[in-house]
Write an enzyme that holds these catalytic residues in place. Structure first.
Site, short mmCIF file in Angstrom:
data_model
loop_
_atom_site.label_atom_id
_atom_site.label_comp_id
_atom_site.label_asym_id
_atom_site.label_seq_id
_atom_site.Cartn_x
_atom_site.Cartn_y
_atom_site.Cartn_z
N TYR A 61 -9.26 -6.84 -5.35
CA TYR A 61 -8.19 -6.34 -6.04
C TYR A 61 -7.90 -7.52 -6.97
O TYR A 61 -7.05 -6.93 -8.03
CB TYR A 61 -7.30 -6.36 -4.94
CG TYR A 61 -7.38 -5.01 -4.09
CD1 TYR A 61 -6.70 -4.05 -4.11
CD2 TYR A 61 -7.90 -5.13 -2.81
CE1 TYR A 61 -7.01 -2.88 -3.33
CE2 TYR A 61 -8.24 -4.25 -2.01
CZ TYR A 61 -7.65 -3.02 -2.12
OH TYR A 61 -7.81 -2.04 -1.47
N ARG A 82 0.96 -1.13 0.06
CA ARG A 82 0.08 0.15 0.00
C ARG A 82 0.94 1.14 -0.09
O ARG A 82 2.16 1.17 0.50
CB ARG A 82 -0.86 0.04 1.28
CG ARG A 82 -1.91 -1.19 1.32
CD ARG A 82 -2.53 -1.27 2.66
NE ARG A 82 -3.75 -2.20 2.77
CZ ARG A 82 -3.36 -3.44 3.24
NH1 ARG A 82 -2.38 -3.66 3.90
NH2 ARG A 82 -4.30 -4.33 3.30
N HIS A 103 -4.08 -9.30 2.78
CA HIS A 103 -5.33 -9.17 2.82
C HIS A 103 -5.90 -10.23 3.92
O HIS A 103 -5.44 -11.48 3.66
CB HIS A 103 -6.15 -9.63 1.27
CG HIS A 103 -5.98 -8.50 0.51
ND1 HIS A 103 -5.15 -8.54 -0.49
CD2 HIS A 103 -6.62 -7.27 0.48
CE1 HIS A 103 -5.07 -7.42 -1.17
NE2 HIS A 103 -6.17 -6.54 -0.61
N LYS A 144 -2.33 -1.69 7.38
CA LYS A 144 -4.04 -1.26 7.70
C LYS A 144 -4.68 -2.13 8.23
O LYS A 144 -5.50 -1.65 9.06
CB LYS A 144 -4.46 -1.01 6.15
CG LYS A 144 -5.98 -0.39 6.15
CD LYS A 144 -6.14 -0.20 4.75
CE LYS A 144 -7.54 0.31 4.65
NZ LYS A 144 -8.09 0.30 3.11
#
Length: 327
Positions: free
Chosen positions: A314, A199, A305, A224
């Site tokens: 994605y 990211r 993820h 995240k």
């Protein structure tokens, strides 16, 4: 115990009880004052009384300001959250008394904002509202309902599926070549984003101390989703890292969010890829990695993820390649 007295041409009622805050209110008639006092005493007896005194003295903007001081600094997206909340402070809704902040006013705000920004932005702002109000209810002793729960949210926008082709990648990298008035870190950022699927915030926060060139890995302490992970580095990623100068602050890419955004947009425009966004690089990287890592568990370990449903947003496989696999 209640006391009623005539004062300044009005009837003042005061209700007191041990363990409770004394309440005072004024009325035009003695009957209204007595009726109010009895109702408070009944609610105290039943344990159903809700003190709205603090809420009456507070507008929504004051809640936002306190949230900015006490809560936002503890969040990972502190910079972006601060910018967005300060923008909301300039809106008329910030001046509304918290007791008057009902579902009708929230819905009105939603409809007005939808004329200005995307549905995704409105959904995010309503989430801020709900979080701020819940914080005030649970920890600040401000007894108000959460009207956001009663308001219909706009339909979620369809997820982007913009994938950068290899030809477009070359155009973008050429447009990122360091020249006069061009930041030298834009091009390495693009390459590392495409090679690692990291990211934007993860790349900008990456430090040399967390990179092991010999093991070909980069360790991300805080992601995240709140978990750390180790990202494998391709040969191209290693070569890019080795070509970078060392920054005194230890960061691999010592460029801030605003500067990166500006330089990326300029390079994108020079490459005539006007529909491209920085986050599309991650979409592209995940799709490319999926061809090399068909095992979804391995793929998610690299991309970070936590669930298949999130990874699916994605992952955009090439239908032609899938057709070859089932031929």
């Amino acid at each position: 115990m209640a006391s009623i007295r005539f004062r300044s041409n009005k009837w003042q009622a005061r209700v007191s009880r041990k363990g409770e805050q004394s309440l005072v209110s004024t009325f035009q008639s003695k009957e209204d004052a007595e009726r109010w006092a009895r109702s408070i005493e009944v609610e105290w007896d039943r344990g159903t009384y809700t003190n709205t005194h603090q809420a009456q003295k507070t507008n929504f903007g004051e809640l936002i300001e306190r949230y900015l001081r006490e809560v936002t600094p503890t969040m990972r997206g502190v910079k972006e959250d601060t910018i967005r909340l300060k923008a909301i402070l300039r809106k008329p809704i910030a001046k509304v008394n918290t007791l008057l902040l009902n579902s009708s006013r929230i819905a009105q705000y939603r409809d007005e904002r939808l004329k200005e920004v995307s549905a995704g932005t409105v959904i995010r702002e309503l989430a801020y509202f709900s979080s701020i109000i819940n914080q005030a209810r649970r920890e600040w002793g401000i007894n108000i309902a959460n009207p956001v729960l009663l308001v219909r949210k706009p339909p979620s926008p369809q997820g982007r599926n913009r994938i950068l082709t290899y030809e477009e990648e070359q155009k973008l990298l050429h447009a990122c070549e360091p020249k006069a008035n061009r930041n030298i870190y834009t091009r390495p950022f693009v390459i590392l984003a495409l090679e690692t699927a990291m990211r934007r915030g993860e790349l900008l926060g990456l430090k040399w101390a967390n990179i092991d060139i010999h093991k070909r890995t980069a360790f991300i302490l805080l992601t995240k989703n709140g978990e750390s992970r180790t990202v494998p580095l391709s040969t191209r990623a290693i070569e890019t890292l080795q070509g970078l100068p060392r920054s005194i602050d230890g960061r691999v890419l010592p460029i801030n969010f605003a500067a990166l955004e500006t330089n990326f947009k300029r390079a994108r425009d020079r490459a005539e890829l006007l529909d491209l966004r920085i986050h599309d690089l991650r979409h592209t990287a995940v799709t490319r990695l999926a061809g090399k890592l068909p095992n979804l568990i391995e793929l998610s370990a690299v991309t970070g993820h936590k669930s298949l449903s999130m990874l699916k947003r994605y992952y955009h496989p090439n239908p032609e390649q899938l057709a070859k696999k089932i031929a």
